[in-house]
Structure formats: structure tokens, C-alpha cells
Design an enzyme around this catalytic site. Structure first.
Site, PDB file in Angstrom:
ATOM      1  N   CYS A 165      26.089  29.096  41.543  1.00 30.27           N
ATOM      2  CA  CYS A 165      26.279  30.162  42.621  1.00 30.27           C
ATOM      3  C   CYS A 165      24.951  30.331  43.162  1.00 30.27           C
ATOM      4  O   CYS A 165      25.030  30.819  44.481  1.00 30.27           O
ATOM      5  CB  CYS A 165      26.662  31.593  41.880  1.00 30.27           C
ATOM      6  SG  CYS A 165      28.351  31.343  41.222  1.00 30.27           S
ATOM      7  N   ASN A 191      34.290  35.214  44.643  1.00 27.36           N
ATOM      8  CA  ASN A 191      33.096  34.779  44.386  1.00 27.36           C
ATOM      9  C   ASN A 191      33.614  33.111  44.810  1.00 27.36           C
ATOM     10  O   ASN A 191      34.142  32.680  44.174  1.00 27.36           O
ATOM     11  CB  ASN A 191      32.692  34.801  42.745  1.00 27.36           C
ATOM     12  CG  ASN A 191      31.258  33.960  42.720  1.00 27.36           C
ATOM     13  OD1 ASN A 191      30.742  33.224  43.403  1.00 27.36           O
ATOM     14  ND2 ASN A 191      30.870  34.299  41.441  1.00 27.36           N
ATOM     15  N   HIS A 219      24.727  37.075  47.110  1.00 31.26           N
ATOM     16  CA  HIS A 219      25.594  36.341  46.519  1.00 31.26           C
ATOM     17  C   HIS A 219      26.799  37.394  46.240  1.00 31.26           C
ATOM     18  O   HIS A 219      26.577  38.404  45.655  1.00 31.26           O
ATOM     19  CB  HIS A 219      25.353  35.493  45.259  1.00 31.26           C
ATOM     20  CG  HIS A 219      26.489  34.936  44.570  1.00 31.26           C
ATOM     21  ND1 HIS A 219      27.459  34.182  45.064  1.00 31.26           N
ATOM     22  CD2 HIS A 219      26.489  35.193  43.396  1.00 31.26           C
ATOM     23  CE1 HIS A 219      28.201  33.721  44.190  1.00 31.26           C
ATOM     24  NE2 HIS A 219      27.836  34.104  43.136  1.00 31.26           N
TER      25      HIS A 219
HETATM   26  N1  COA Z   1      42.773  41.940  33.508  1.00 34.15           N
HETATM   27  C1  COA Z   1      42.714  42.814  32.510  1.00 34.15           C
HETATM   28  N2  COA Z   1      41.840  42.647  31.437  1.00 34.15           N
HETATM   29  C2  COA Z   1      41.243  41.941  31.461  1.00 34.15           C
HETATM   30  C3  COA Z   1      40.666  41.011  32.238  1.00 34.15           C
HETATM   31  C4  COA Z   1      41.635  40.993  33.526  1.00 34.15           C
HETATM   32  N3  COA Z   1      41.506  40.120  34.367  1.00 34.15           N
HETATM   33  N4  COA Z   1      39.640  40.282  31.852  1.00 34.15           N
HETATM   34  C5  COA Z   1      39.327  40.730  30.739  1.00 34.15           C
HETATM   35  N5  COA Z   1      40.242  41.619  30.354  1.00 34.15           N
HETATM   36  C6  COA Z   1      39.999  42.729  29.373  1.00 34.15           C
HETATM   37  C7  COA Z   1      39.304  42.099  27.993  1.00 34.15           C
HETATM   38  O1  COA Z   1      40.285  41.151  27.368  1.00 34.15           O
HETATM   39  C8  COA Z   1      38.774  43.093  27.236  1.00 34.15           C
HETATM   40  O2  COA Z   1      39.780  43.513  26.396  1.00 34.15           O
HETATM   41  P1  COA Z   1      39.714  44.295  24.936  1.00 34.15           P
HETATM   42  O3  COA Z   1      38.664  45.080  25.266  1.00 34.15           O
HETATM   43  O4  COA Z   1      40.842  44.627  24.566  1.00 34.15           O
HETATM   44  O5  COA Z   1      38.898  43.161  24.417  1.00 34.15           O
HETATM   45  C9  COA Z   1      38.426  44.267  28.406  1.00 34.15           C
HETATM   46  O6  COA Z   1      39.113  43.874  29.615  1.00 34.15           O
HETATM   47  C10 COA Z   1      37.056  44.280  28.573  1.00 34.15           C
HETATM   48  O7  COA Z   1      36.450  43.061  28.920  1.00 34.15           O
HETATM   49  P2  COA Z   1      34.903  42.713  29.147  1.00 34.15           P
HETATM   50  O8  COA Z   1      34.691  41.251  29.156  1.00 34.15           O
HETATM   51  O9  COA Z   1      33.988  43.734  28.318  1.00 34.15           O
HETATM   52  O10 COA Z   1      34.953  43.690  30.611  1.00 34.15           O
HETATM   53  P3  COA Z   1      33.849  44.014  31.518  1.00 34.15           P
HETATM   54  O11 COA Z   1      33.845  45.257  31.961  1.00 34.15           O
HETATM   55  O12 COA Z   1      32.497  43.165  31.133  1.00 34.15           O
HETATM   56  O13 COA Z   1      34.239  43.007  32.760  1.00 34.15           O
HETATM   57  C11 COA Z   1      33.506  41.157  34.131  1.00 34.15           C
HETATM   58  C12 COA Z   1      34.288  41.527  33.110  1.00 34.15           C
HETATM   59  C13 COA Z   1      33.821  39.800  34.027  1.00 34.15           C
HETATM   60  C14 COA Z   1      34.250  41.527  35.369  1.00 34.15           C
HETATM   61  C15 COA Z   1      32.084  41.624  34.104  1.00 34.15           C
HETATM   62  O14 COA Z   1      31.605  41.097  32.651  1.00 34.15           O
HETATM   63  C16 COA Z   1      31.250  40.690  35.183  1.00 34.15           C
HETATM   64  O15 COA Z   1      31.623  41.014  36.342  1.00 34.15           O
HETATM   65  N6  COA Z   1      30.548  39.818  34.720  1.00 34.15           N
HETATM   66  C17 COA Z   1      29.686  38.771  35.609  1.00 34.15           C
HETATM   67  C18 COA Z   1      30.659  37.867  35.953  1.00 34.15           C
HETATM   68  C19 COA Z   1      30.024  37.074  37.191  1.00 34.15           C
HETATM   69  O16 COA Z   1      29.582  37.720  38.272  1.00 34.15           O
HETATM   70  N7  COA Z   1      30.145  35.720  37.001  1.00 34.15           N
HETATM   71  C20 COA Z   1      29.885  34.842  38.199  1.00 34.15           C
HETATM   72  C21 COA Z   1      28.360  34.992  38.276  1.00 34.15           C
HETATM   73  S1  COA Z   1      27.959  33.880  39.544  1.00 34.15           S
END
Ligand code: COA
Length: 318
Positions: free
Chosen positions: A114, A275, A245
Site C-alpha cells: 500500500c 482500500n 492512503h
Molecule cells: N463484519 C462483522 N464482524 C467482523 C468483521 C466483519 N467484516 N470483521 C471482523 N469482525 C469481528 C471480529 O471477528 C471480532 O469478533 P469477536 O469480538 O467476536 O472476536 C470483532 O469483529 C472485532 O474484531 P477486531 O479485529 O478487533 O475489530 P477492529 O475494531 O480491530 O476492526 C479492522 C478491524 C480491520 C477494521 C481494523 O483493525 C483496521 O482497520 N485495521 C487496519 C487494517 C488496514 O488498514 N489494513 C490495510 C493497511 S494498508
């Protein structure tokens, strides 16, 4: 006399097919509300059978050439940032060189996930500064839909496909427009928090520890943005536009807050594009230049973080 570079053309391409959060909720256990509140994403464009990294990149490149009003024959170099090349080789960039009918110059790809567009911009700027090229196409083109595990709700909702391009040219000494500096970083110790598994059950599959990526993004982007401003004795007050980004609205808001930039000074496309990795910054820049928000002579800050981990920033006067 030192040679500098500037941006003279902007282009973008998005596949026709739009997939909404509601569409995805019929495939995996997710909801529009979860995706919007966690990421700011409402929809994404997904490549059709005739779209490829090369075809989308070519379309974005042609639009950038048209914006600049210059012939493809005047381009010395083509750099494509992509994590989703159509083939291991030849490079997507040489495919585009061929499609544009160019016989001169050189073309190659850069892999920095990215952050790829910032890396490619830095290399293009260096090529111009060292007089190895005068006019360089820098393209980000990505088909993440082909490396996603569509049964994994934690990743498949986050990405989209598309391509963006800019055209760089020599900045004459009197030119107001100039790339002021670029700042690149990587730390391979964190390579396993965001990577592509080669042999996933349906082919290559993106894997990510979202929380860890989020944690690194917030701190590292704040640091690199400071580094870029500090290099020119600037502060957030000197920045007219942040073109980040587009991974997650919460990460974008965090950087904007650090710069004390109001929301209307931040270019956001993540809601509509999701993204698109190396394509996200040039797509956002293209949109903001063409709709008249970002204007010639304004100070623009670009930043990105991605798999590697890689991260970086670029500061320019448009
Ligand atoms: N829909 C519904 N629930 C979802 C889900 C989805 N698409 N994806 C994950 N969950 C659930 C998980 O399973 C978890 O459930 P649990 O509590 O029962 O285990 C819960 O939601 C929380 O998951 P978590 O991973 O802690 O959520 P989060 O608040 O960290 O959000 C992201 C997840 C991916 C949105 C966040 O971590 C993020 O944006 N990270 C950066 C990712 C990124 O930008 N990557 C590219 C970089 S270039």
C-alpha cells in the site's frame, strides 16, 4: 543547477462493477453498519473479466497524459507500483509501455504494497533529479479482488480494485510546482502482520492482523508526517491538503487530527473506493485536482503505510 521534478498530469480508472456492503453481507457474516463504523467504507469497485493491472494502469496513464496535454512518445520511464501484477513477469509497466506503443525509455514495477505509490514517486523523483529521465509516468494499479479470501470477513470487506497515475516532468528553476521531498521507511520485523499466503485454498490469499496493522499505522504515519514537515521547517498549519492512503477513515482522521487539519482539507475516497492499495493516493489526487479542490501552488502532503511493513510520505507544491 540542481534538477527538480513536478507533477503535470493526473489520471484514474475504476472498474464499472460496484459491490456495496449490503452485497457483501450476502456472502459473509457482516453488515453495512459494522463495515462503515470500523472503516468508513460503503462500497468498492471490482475488476471485471477484461480488467487487469496492465489494462487499468494503461487507462489511468492515458488520462494523465491527456490531462498534461503531452504525447506518450515524450515519456522516458514508466514505473508501476503494484502488489497484484498480472504475471510474475514481464512487469506490468512493460505491458503498459507496449500498449502505449513506446519504443524508447524503460519500464519496471515496484513492490511496496500500500506504500507503493510513495515509493514509486520517490524513485521517479530521483531519476529526474539524477537526469536519467525527464518525463516519468508513475502508476498505481491493483486487482486485490484476485488475492482476497472471499470467505474471510476480516479482510474481504476492506479492499477494492482500480488504478491511478501521475505524470512527472522536470521542474524549471523558476517553477512554483515542485516535489519538495519524499521519505521512505520499512521494517521487515513486521512482515507477517500483513502478507499474501501463496497457496491459500483458492489460490493466493491476503492475511492480516488488523489490530496490529492499525496500531503501527497510527504511530508510524504520525512520525513520517512529522519527518516530512520538519525537513522544510513546516508544521501542519503550512499544509493545504492531506491526500492520504485510503485504508481506513479512522486512521486518516488520526493523521488529520495530528496535523490540526479540518476535515474539508483531507481528500477522502475510502468510502467509495475502499482500500485500492498503491492506486489509492493517485486516484484520490486525480479526483481532487479534476474537481478543482486541490490547486496549483498549494502544499500537498501524501502518506501511506502497507505490508512489509513499508511506510512513507511525500511533500509537494502542486
Ligand atoms: N463484519 C462483522 N464482524 C467482523 C468483521 C466483519 N467484516 N470483521 C471482523 N469482525 C469481528 C471480529 O471477528 C471480532 O469478533 P469477536 O469480538 O467476536 O472476536 C470483532 O469483529 C472485532 O474484531 P477486531 O479485529 O478487533 O475489530 P477492529 O475494531 O480491530 O476492526 C479492522 C478491524 C480491520 C477494521 C481494523 O483493525 C483496521 O482497520 N485495521 C487496519 C487494517 C488496514 O488498514 N489494513 C490495510 C493497511 S494498508
Amino acid at each position: 543547477m540542481p534538477v527538480r521534478s513536478k507533477l503535470i498530469g493526473f489520471g484514474g480508472y475504476l472498474p464499472d462493477k460496484i459491490v456495496t456492503n449490503a452485497d457483501l453481507s450476502t456472502r459473509v457474516d457482516t453488515s453495512d453498519e459494522w463495515i462503515r463504523t470500523r472503516t468508513g467504507i460503503a462500497q468498492r469497485h471490482i475488476a471485471g473479466p477484461d480488467d487487469s493491472a496492465a489494462s487499468m494502469g494503461e487507462a489511468a496513464a492515458r488520462a494523465a497524459l491527456e490531462y498534461a496535454g503531452v504525447d506518450a512518445e515524450t515519456v522516458d520511464a514508466i514505473i508501476v507500483a503494484t502488489a497484484t501484477p498480472d504475471q510474475p513477469f514481464p512487469a506490468v509497466a512493460t505491458r503498459i509501455q507496449g500498449a502505449l506503443g513506446l519504443k524508447q525509455g524503460f519500464a519496471f514495477d515496484i513492490s511496496a504494497a500500500c506504500s507503493g505509490f510513495i515509493y514509486a514517486l520517490a524513485v521517479a523523483d530521483s531519476l529526474i533529479q539524477t537526469k536519467q529521465a525527464r518525463r516519468v509516468l508513475v502508476i498505481g494499479s491493483e486487482v486485490y479482488s484476485r488475492i482476497l479470501d472471499w470467505s474471510d470477513r476480516t479482510t474481504c470487506v476492506l479492499f477494492g480494485d482500480g488504478a491511478g497515475a501521475v505524470l512527472l516532468d522536470i521542474a524549471e528553476p523558476e517553477s512554483e510546482s515542485v516535489i519538495l521531498s519524499t521519505h521512505l521507511h520499512s521494517d521487515g520485523a513486521h512482515a507477517d502482520i500483513l502478507y499474501v499466503e501463496r497457496e491459500g485454498k483458492d489460490g493466493p490469499s491476503l492475511r492480516m492482523n488488523g489490530r496490529e496493522v492499525f496500531r503501527h499505522a497510527v504511530t508510524k504515519l504520525a512520525e513520517v508526517v512529522d519527518e516530512a514537515l520538519h525537513a522544510h521547517g513546516m508544521t501542519g498549519k503550512d499544509v493545504q491538503w492531506l491526500v492520504p492512503h485510503q485504508a481506513n477513515l479512522r486512521i486518516i482522521d488520526g493523521v488529520a487530527k495530528k496535523l490540526a487539519l479540518p476535515q474539508e482539507r483531507v481528500i477522502v475516497t475510502v468510502d467509495r473506493h475502499a482500500n485500492t492499495s498503491a492506486a489509492s493516493i493517485p486516484l484520490a489526487l486525480n479526483e481532487a485536482v479534476r474537481d478543482g479542490r486541490v490547486k496549483k501552488g498549494e502544499i500537498v502532503l501524501l502518506e501511506a503505510l502497507g505490508g512489509g511493513l513499508t511506510w512513507g510520505a511525500a511533500l509537494l507544491r502542486l
